[in-house]
Design an enzyme around this catalytic site. Structure first.
Site, short mmCIF file in Angstrom:
data_model
loop_
_atom_site.label_atom_id
_atom_site.label_comp_id
_atom_site.label_asym_id
_atom_site.label_seq_id
_atom_site.Cartn_x
_atom_site.Cartn_y
_atom_site.Cartn_z
N CYS A 100 -3.06 43.46 24.84
CA CYS A 100 -2.68 43.76 23.07
C CYS A 100 -2.02 43.12 22.35
O CYS A 100 -0.63 42.83 22.58
CB CYS A 100 -2.25 45.32 23.62
N CYS A 104 -3.00 45.56 14.89
CA CYS A 104 -3.94 46.32 14.24
C CYS A 104 -3.87 47.56 14.08
O CYS A 104 -4.59 48.10 12.89
CB CYS A 104 -5.19 45.70 15.01
N THR A 191 2.12 51.49 21.65
CA THR A 191 1.62 50.69 21.53
C THR A 191 2.07 49.22 20.48
O THR A 191 1.94 50.10 19.83
CB THR A 191 0.67 49.66 21.86
N GLU A 257 4.68 49.52 25.53
CA GLU A 257 4.40 50.83 25.23
C GLU A 257 6.06 51.76 24.71
O GLU A 257 6.93 51.41 25.47
CB GLU A 257 3.53 52.49 25.44
N HIS A 292 -9.92 51.31 13.69
CA HIS A 292 -9.28 51.22 15.13
C HIS A 292 -10.91 50.91 16.41
O HIS A 292 -10.52 50.24 17.25
CB HIS A 292 -8.37 52.08 16.04
N TYR A 296 -11.57 47.10 18.29
CA TYR A 296 -11.61 47.08 20.08
C TYR A 296 -12.61 45.89 20.14
O TYR A 296 -13.07 45.43 21.93
CB TYR A 296 -12.07 48.03 21.73
N CYS A 299 -10.64 42.52 19.85
CA CYS A 299 -9.65 42.00 21.06
C CYS A 299 -10.02 42.10 22.25
O CYS A 299 -9.69 41.34 23.15
CB CYS A 299 -8.37 43.35 20.60
N GLU A 447 -5.70 51.24 28.49
CA GLU A 447 -6.29 51.04 26.53
C GLU A 447 -7.44 51.01 26.50
O GLU A 447 -7.48 51.45 25.04
CB GLU A 447 -5.01 49.68 25.92
FE1 SF4 Z 1 -4.10 45.86 20.65
FE2 SF4 Z 1 -6.63 46.41 20.86
FE3 SF4 Z 1 -5.47 47.54 19.61
FE4 SF4 Z 1 -5.43 45.62 18.48
S1 SF4 Z 1 -6.96 46.62 18.44
S2 SF4 Z 1 -3.66 47.03 18.42
S3 SF4 Z 1 -5.40 43.88 20.44
S4 SF4 Z 1 -5.94 47.15 21.10
FE FE Z 2 -4.12 49.79 21.31
#
Ligand code: SF4
Ligand code: FE
Length: 482
Positions: A100, A104, A191, A257, A292, A296, A299, A447
Site C-alpha cells: 500500500c 489514495c 495507514t 499504520e 476508495h 482497491y 492498487c 487491508e
Molecule cells: Fe493503500 Fe490501496 Fe488504499 Fe491506496 S487505495 S491507500 S494503495 S489500500
Molecule cells: Fe487502504
C-alpha cells in the site's frame, strides 16, 4: 510542485516534528526508522516518475483550479478518463511496490468533500466549498501527502456516537468560536499517517441531529499541537531492524499504520470544511467510501501482478512450471486479479459529473469492486502458498545462509532446479512468506478485507442501491406472468 522528487519528500518529512511513538519509545525521526522507512519508501514512489512509458501520463494531471501540472494524487477528477487513469496509476504503483503506497485516501477524501461542500453551501449559505478549494490549491502547489482519517475507535459497537459512555469514542467538537473549533477523539488504522504532511478528518458514519458535534470535517498539519501518533505493529515487523533484507521479504517497501489521537486540537476556521451539519455526513461517508472502494480495483491488482509473477518464478525455480495443475492455478490467479481490475475500470467509465465540477464513480460498481477485493486477494494468496510449498514458513534465516558452518548445507539441500542459485529460490520464497503471513499480508490481505470498509458495509450499499422490484418485473415479463 514544491516537493517534486523522493529526496525532497523525505526531507520534508524529516523537518515535520511530530509526536510519534513506536515500540514504546518516542520516535522523532520516522523517515530513518528501519521499521517505518519501507512505508515511507512506498509513498516516495508517488513522487518518482519511474521508467514505465505510461507513468508520466498517469502520475500527473492538469489542475482545474490553477491549470498547472500537479500530482494526480491531489487532483479533482474532471471526467471519466481521470477516474480510469486513477485506477491505472494505482495498479502501476502496486506493481512497483507490492504494498500500500498510502496516498489514495487523501485523494479520495478531497474528491468526496468537493461535491458535498458544494451542495452544503448551495443549501445553506456556508462557505465550505471555497475554503476547500483554497486548501486543495495549497496541497496541489506544495504537492503534499494527505492522510484521510475516517475510522473512529467506536467504543461499544451497539451504541450510536451520541450514546457512548465516553463521548470521545467518536471524534467530536468540544469547543468553538469565530476563530475555529477544538476537537477531541481518535482515528484508528491510519495507514500512511506517518508518511503524511496533512491529516484530513472526515466523519466515520451518518449522524443524527443530536450528533451535530460529531459532524465535522477538517484538515490540519500532522505536527499540530495535541496530535499524537502511536504506530501499530505488524507480524515480522522487527525483522526490518535485523539488517537482514533476505528475511524482510520485501526489504524496500511496506506500509505502516498508526492510531492518531486528537487531544483538544485547535482547527482554524479556514481549515474547517464541515461543522455541525449532521445531514451531510451520510453522503460524505458514502462518496468517500465509493471512491476508495474503486481505488482497491487498482492498487491490489498491481500487487496481485507481483504475486502472480512470484508464482510463476517459484514454479520455474522448483521445476513445477509445466505441471498442469500449477498452470491452471496461475491462470486462476490471473482471472481473479483481472476481475478486480475490470470492476475498478468500470466504475470509473460509468462515472458522472457532480455539482461543483468534479466527477463521481458509479457507486454500485465501486461497492461490487471492493466486495470482490475482500475475497480474491485471499484466494490469490492461497494459490500462491499452494504452488510455493511448505518451505514458505520453514526457511532458516539470512544469518544461517551467511554462517560458513551452515551455508554449504543450505546451499546443497535447499536447491531447486540446477540452473538456479539456491539463494534466488529462497529470496522469492521469503517474499511469498512476507506477502502471505508476514507484514506484507497486513497490506495485501487484512487491508483488502477491512480497508475502505469491511465486507458487510459493501453488502449493505449493494442491497440499498439495487432496484430489486425492477428485476422482479423483468422476470415476470419474460415468464409471461401478469
Ligand atoms: Fe493503500 Fe490501496 Fe488504499 Fe491506496 S487505495 S491507500 S494503495 S489500500
Ligand atoms: Fe487502504
Amino acid at each position: 510542485m514544491k516537493i517534486n522528487d523522493p529526496e525532497r519528500y523525505f526531507e520534508s518529512l524529516r523537518k515535520l516534528e511530530r509526536n510519534v511513538y513506536m515500540l514504546g519509545e518516542m520516535c522523532a525521526n520516522t523517515v530513518d526508522h528501519p521499521v517505518i522507512r519501507p512505508s515511507t519508501n512506498a509513498v516516495a514512489e508517488t513522487y518518482n516518475v519511474g521508467d514505465e512509458p505510461e507513468a508520466e501520463e498517469l502520475l500527473f494531471a492538469k489542475s482545474h483550479l490553477s491549470g498547472n501540472k500537479i500530482s494526480r494524487f491531489t487532483h479533482i477528477h474532471q471526467n471519466t478518463d481521470d477516474l480510469i487513469k486513477k485506477v491505472l496509476m494505482l495498479r502501476l504503483l502496486g506493481r512497483r511496490t507490492a504494498t500500500c503506497f498510502q496516498r489514495c485516501g487523501g485523494m479520495d477524501g478531497l474528491n468526496a468533500l468537493y461535491s458535498v461542500t458544494c451542495e452544503c453551501d448551495h443549501d445553506g449559505g456556508s462557505s465550505y466549498h471555497k475554503r476547500l478549494k483554497d486548501y486543495i490549491s495549497y496541497v496541489q502547489e506544495e504537492n503534499l501527502v494527505v492522510d484521510a482519517a475516517m475510522t473512529d475507535v467506536k467504543g461499544d459497537r451497539s451504541l450510536r456516537p451520541g450514546d457512548q459512555s465516553d463521548p470521545d469514542m467518536f471524534l467530536h467538537i468540544v469547543d468553538r468560536s469565530s476563530e475555529g473549533i477544538v476537537v477531541r477523539g481518535a482515528k484508528a488504522h491510519q495507514t500512511g499517517a506517518l508518511s503524511s504532511h496533512e491529516i484530513l478528518v472526515v466523519p466515520t458514519t451518518a449522524m443524527r441531529e443530536s450528533e451535530d458535534d460529531y459532524a465535522v470535517a477538517f484538515a490540519v498539519p500532522a505536527n499540530t499541537d495535541g496530535i499524537t501518533f502511536i504506530a501499530g505493529r505488524q507480524p515480522s515487523d522487527t525483522r526490518k531492524m535485523e539488517n537482514s533484507p533476505l528475511d524482510a521479504g520485501n526489504p524496500m517497501y511496506g506500509s505502516q499504520e498508526a492510531l492518531i489521537i486528537f487531544d483538544d486540537v485547535f482547527v482554524p476556521a479556514e481549515r474547517v470544511f464541515l461543522a455541525l451539519k449532521h445531514e451531510y455526513c451520510g453522503r460524505l461517508v458514502d462518496r468517500f467510501a465509493a471512491f476508495h472502494r474503486q481505488s482497491y480495483g487498482g492498487c491490489k491488482v498491481g500487487v496481485g501482478d507481483v504475486m502472480i509473477g512470484a508464482a510463476q518464478l517459484v514454479s520455474n525455480y522448483q521445476g513445477t512450471a509445466k505441471v498442469s495443475h500449477v498452470r491452471d492455478k496461475i491462470t486462476e490467479m490471473i482471472h481473479l486479479n483481472e476481475t478486480m481490475f475490470c470492476c475498478g475500470v468500470a466504475c470509473g467509465a460509468r462515472g458522472e459529473a457532480t455539482s461543483g465540477g468534479g466527477y463521481m464513480v458509479d457507486v454500485l460498481l465501486a461497492n461490487t469492486c471492493k466486495l470482490n477485493v475482500t475475497r480474491f486477494p485471499f484466494e490469490i494468496a492461497r494459490l500462491l502458498q499452494d504452488i510455493a510449498g511448505g518451505l514458505v514458513v520453514t526457511m532458516p534465516s539470512q544469518k544461517d545462509f551467511e554462517n560458513p558452518e551452515t551455508a554449504p548445507y543450505l546451499e546443497k539441500y535447499l536447491k531447486g532446479t540446477n540452473s538456479v542459485p539456491t539463494i534466488d529460490r529462497i529470496k522469492i520464497l521469503k517474499f511469498i512468506e512476507n506477502m502471505t503471513v508476514g507484514c506484507g499480508a497486513a497490506a495485501y490481505l487484512t487491508e483488502s478485507m477491512h480497508g475502505a470498509g469491511s465486507p458487510q458495509a459493501q453488502r449493505i450499499m449493494i442491497s440499498r442501491l439495487v432496484d430489486l422490484d425492477e428485476k422482479v418485473k423483468l422476470a415476470k415479463r419474460i415468464a409471461l406472468i401478469d
